[in-house]
Motif scaffolding. Structure first.
Motif, short mmCIF file in Angstrom:
data_model
loop_
_atom_site.label_atom_id
_atom_site.label_comp_id
_atom_site.label_asym_id
_atom_site.label_seq_id
_atom_site.Cartn_x
_atom_site.Cartn_y
_atom_site.Cartn_z
N HIS A 333 20.49 48.51 31.20
CA HIS A 333 21.89 48.36 30.85
C HIS A 333 22.55 49.73 30.70
CE1 HIS A 333 25.44 46.36 29.38
NE2 HIS A 333 25.44 47.09 28.27
N ALA A 334 21.83 50.67 30.07
CA ALA A 334 22.38 52.01 29.88
C ALA A 334 22.60 52.70 31.23
CB ALA A 334 21.45 52.84 29.01
N VAL A 335 21.60 52.55 32.13
CA VAL A 335 21.75 53.15 33.48
C VAL A 335 22.91 52.52 34.21
CG1 VAL A 335 20.64 53.34 35.73
CG2 VAL A 335 19.33 53.82 33.65
N TYR A 336 23.08 51.21 34.06
CA TYR A 336 24.20 50.52 34.70
C TYR A 336 25.53 51.06 34.20
CZ TYR A 336 27.28 46.62 35.98
OH TYR A 336 28.30 45.87 36.48
N LEU A 337 25.64 51.25 32.88
CA LEU A 337 26.87 51.80 32.31
C LEU A 337 27.10 53.24 32.77
CD1 LEU A 337 26.72 50.42 28.64
CD2 LEU A 337 28.11 49.59 30.54
N GLU A 338 26.02 54.01 32.85
CA GLU A 338 26.15 55.40 33.30
C GLU A 338 26.67 55.47 34.73
OE1 GLU A 338 22.35 57.17 32.77
OE2 GLU A 338 22.49 57.23 30.57
N TRP A 339 26.18 54.58 35.58
CA TRP A 339 26.65 54.58 36.96
C TRP A 339 28.12 54.15 37.04
CZ3 TRP A 339 25.10 56.96 41.04
CH2 TRP A 339 23.75 57.31 41.18
N ILE A 340 28.51 53.24 36.17
CA ILE A 340 29.92 52.85 36.12
C ILE A 340 30.79 54.05 35.76
CG2 ILE A 340 31.62 51.47 34.87
CD1 ILE A 340 29.61 49.23 34.72
N VAL A 341 30.36 54.81 34.72
CA VAL A 341 31.11 55.99 34.29
C VAL A 341 31.16 57.03 35.42
CG1 VAL A 341 31.12 57.92 32.68
CG2 VAL A 341 30.61 55.61 31.86
N ILE A 342 29.99 57.22 36.07
CA ILE A 342 29.94 58.19 37.17
C ILE A 342 30.91 57.82 38.28
CG2 ILE A 342 28.48 59.10 39.02
CD1 ILE A 342 26.15 58.99 37.02
N TRP A 343 30.92 56.57 38.67
CA TRP A 343 31.82 56.15 39.74
C TRP A 343 33.28 56.23 39.32
CZ3 TRP A 343 30.86 56.11 44.60
CH2 TRP A 343 29.57 55.88 45.07
N LEU A 344 33.55 55.96 38.07
CA LEU A 344 34.92 56.12 37.58
C LEU A 344 35.36 57.58 37.66
CD1 LEU A 344 34.94 53.70 34.50
CD2 LEU A 344 36.13 53.39 36.68
N ILE A 345 34.45 58.46 37.29
CA ILE A 345 34.76 59.89 37.38
C ILE A 345 34.99 60.31 38.82
CG2 ILE A 345 33.82 62.20 37.02
CD1 ILE A 345 32.39 61.11 34.54
N VAL A 346 34.11 59.82 39.72
CA VAL A 346 34.26 60.14 41.15
C VAL A 346 35.61 59.66 41.67
CG1 VAL A 346 33.39 59.63 43.46
CG2 VAL A 346 31.79 60.20 41.61
N ILE A 347 35.96 58.43 41.28
CA ILE A 347 37.24 57.88 41.73
C ILE A 347 38.39 58.72 41.18
CG2 ILE A 347 38.78 55.88 41.51
CD1 ILE A 347 36.25 54.12 41.53
N GLU A 348 38.28 59.12 39.90
CA GLU A 348 39.32 59.94 39.28
C GLU A 348 39.44 61.28 40.00
OE1 GLU A 348 42.34 60.99 36.68
OE2 GLU A 348 41.38 59.06 37.05
N VAL A 349 38.30 61.88 40.34
CA VAL A 349 38.33 63.16 41.06
C VAL A 349 38.96 63.00 42.44
CG1 VAL A 349 36.86 64.91 42.14
CG2 VAL A 349 36.37 64.12 39.82
N VAL A 350 38.61 61.94 43.12
CA VAL A 350 39.20 61.69 44.44
C VAL A 350 40.71 61.54 44.36
CG1 VAL A 350 39.32 60.01 46.35
CG2 VAL A 350 37.10 60.68 45.40
N PHE A 351 41.16 60.80 43.35
CA PHE A 351 42.60 60.64 43.17
C PHE A 351 43.28 61.97 42.85
CE2 PHE A 351 42.07 56.02 42.82
CZ PHE A 351 43.21 55.60 43.48
N GLU A 352 42.64 62.78 42.01
CA GLU A 352 43.23 64.08 41.67
C GLU A 352 43.30 64.97 42.90
OE1 GLU A 352 44.61 65.22 38.96
OE2 GLU A 352 44.29 63.33 37.87
N LEU A 353 42.25 64.98 43.70
CA LEU A 353 42.26 65.78 44.93
C LEU A 353 43.31 65.29 45.90
CD1 LEU A 353 38.42 66.22 45.52
CD2 LEU A 353 40.05 67.97 44.76
N TYR A 354 43.44 63.98 45.98
CA TYR A 354 44.45 63.41 46.88
C TYR A 354 45.85 63.83 46.46
CZ TYR A 354 47.61 59.93 48.84
OH TYR A 354 48.67 59.31 49.45
#
Length: 362
Positions: A333-354
């Motif tokens: 469950h912790a790994v699942y949550l960590e991956w969710i956070v990681i993907w949210l950060i990636v999405i946020e970075v992509v939006f910022e770069l865009y």
């Protein structure tokens, strides 16, 4: 429903009550029984048979008693129940059927035998009567103990045709392997004192209370065999988990499978320690202590408390594994949550770069 199979002649065909191939069973009870049977028995020639079966997890005795009241009624059309009688002892129903023996049958071999005293003739006549008297103890926790049925097949036939057909009376059916593990048999004889030795019960009386005490003990032994089988299955299913951890550092099980295994471990642990049928002394022996010692001796002979202690010790060893499984679920469950956070950060970075790239172009 079928009639009770005709009993064999206990004197002329005693081999039918002797040894026979046994099913593979748990070491705690069955290996000891096999060891005892290797030695020659020094009892009388005649031995009665006791068969024990645990096929379901419970019997509804109140509903069964309602059925029995109709089946055993003299005006009932159920001819196969003619002559049967029953009595409800709290959490066990006793059924029995006294055979109708002709006078010539009783006299043959007894009254004409001048080598026997009158007392000996009466004793042999009673023994012959007992050998032809079927008796069944049906327990609320799913056990059925048969006295004086010719063989295991006749007992199973009686169960299937008289009990297991009624879903409202029977609980959940155990797995076939668990049923095989719980099936057991011992012999009984009569003597001056109550003794259990080499899987032979020596009864000191012909009172039903003494048979009831023995039946409680052997029924609990077979019930415990079901839990022993469940524990063995749990151990075998999880035997490779330590090796997986040593080699890979993780457990190759899904979250659902891990949760199911945790539930199975709890089921065995709580079933054994919270099942009042194994832990408590039957109410019958609180109110009538005449055969309480017989019950205690039977429980001791079948090592009920020692086997429960052994099971609990093995369960304690599984507790460490249980903790590992819980940690693994939490880690998943912790790994699942960590991956969710990681993907949210990636999405946020992509939006910022865009947005930065778009602002630079404008």
């Amino acid at each position: 429903m079928s009639d009770y199979p005709a009993p064999t002649n206990a004197f002329s065909n005693s081999n039918t009550l002797g040894k026979k191939p046994r099913q593979k069973q748990t070491r705690s009870r069955k290996a000891i029984a096999a060891f005892r049977k290797r030695k020659d028995r020094d009892y009388a020639e005649w031995k009665g048979r006791i068969g024990i079966h645990v096929q379901v997890d419970e019997f509804n005795l109140n509903l069964l008693e309602d059925y029995l009241a109709d089946w055993t009624d003299p005006s009932s059309k159920q001819k196969e129940w003619k002559g049967w009688e029953y009595v409800n002892h709290y959490d066990v129903i006793r059924l029995w059927k006294k055979p109708l023996l002709e006078e010539s049958f009783l006299e043959e071999g007894f009254a004409t035998d001048d080598s026997l005293t009158n007392a000996e003739q009466i004793e042999l006549m009673n023994m012959k009567l007992d050998a032809a008297t079927p008796e069944i103890f049906i327990f609320s926790f799913g056990a059925a103990v048969f006295w004086n049925f010719p063989n295991e097949e006749s007992e199973l036939t009686w169960l299937k045709t008289n009990l297991l057909l009624y879903d409202d009376v029977c609980g959940t059916l155990h797995k076939e392997a668990a049923i095989t593990s719980a099936n057991d048999e011992v012999n009984f004889v009569y003597g001056p004192d109550f003794v259990l030795r080499r899987d032979v019960v020596q009864l000191s009386t012909r009172e039903p209370g003494e048979k009831l005490a023995v039946s409680f003990g052997v029924a609990k032994s077979s019930l415990l065999s079901v839990y022993e089988w469940m524990l063995q299955q749990t151990i075998e299913r999880n035997s490779d988990i330590p090796e997986q951890l040593a080699k890979t550092g993780t457990i190759h099980m899904s979250k659902i499978d891990i949760s199911k295994e945790i539930g199975r471990i709890f089921l065995v642990k709580h079933g054994i320690n919270l099942d009042s049928n194994l832990q408590d002394t039957p109410e019958e022996f609180w109110e009538d202590t005449m055969y309480d010692l017989h019950y205690t001796k039977t429980m001791s002979y079948f090592e009920i408390h020692k086997r429960m202690e052994l099971i609990n010790n093995r369960l304690k060893m599984l507790q460490d594994l249980h903790k590992v499984l819980i940690d693994e679920v939490q880690n998943h469950h912790a790994v699942y949550l960590e991956w969710i956070v990681i993907w949210l950060i990636v999405i946020e970075v992509v939006f910022e770069l865009y947005h930065a790239f778009r602002d630079k172009i404008i």
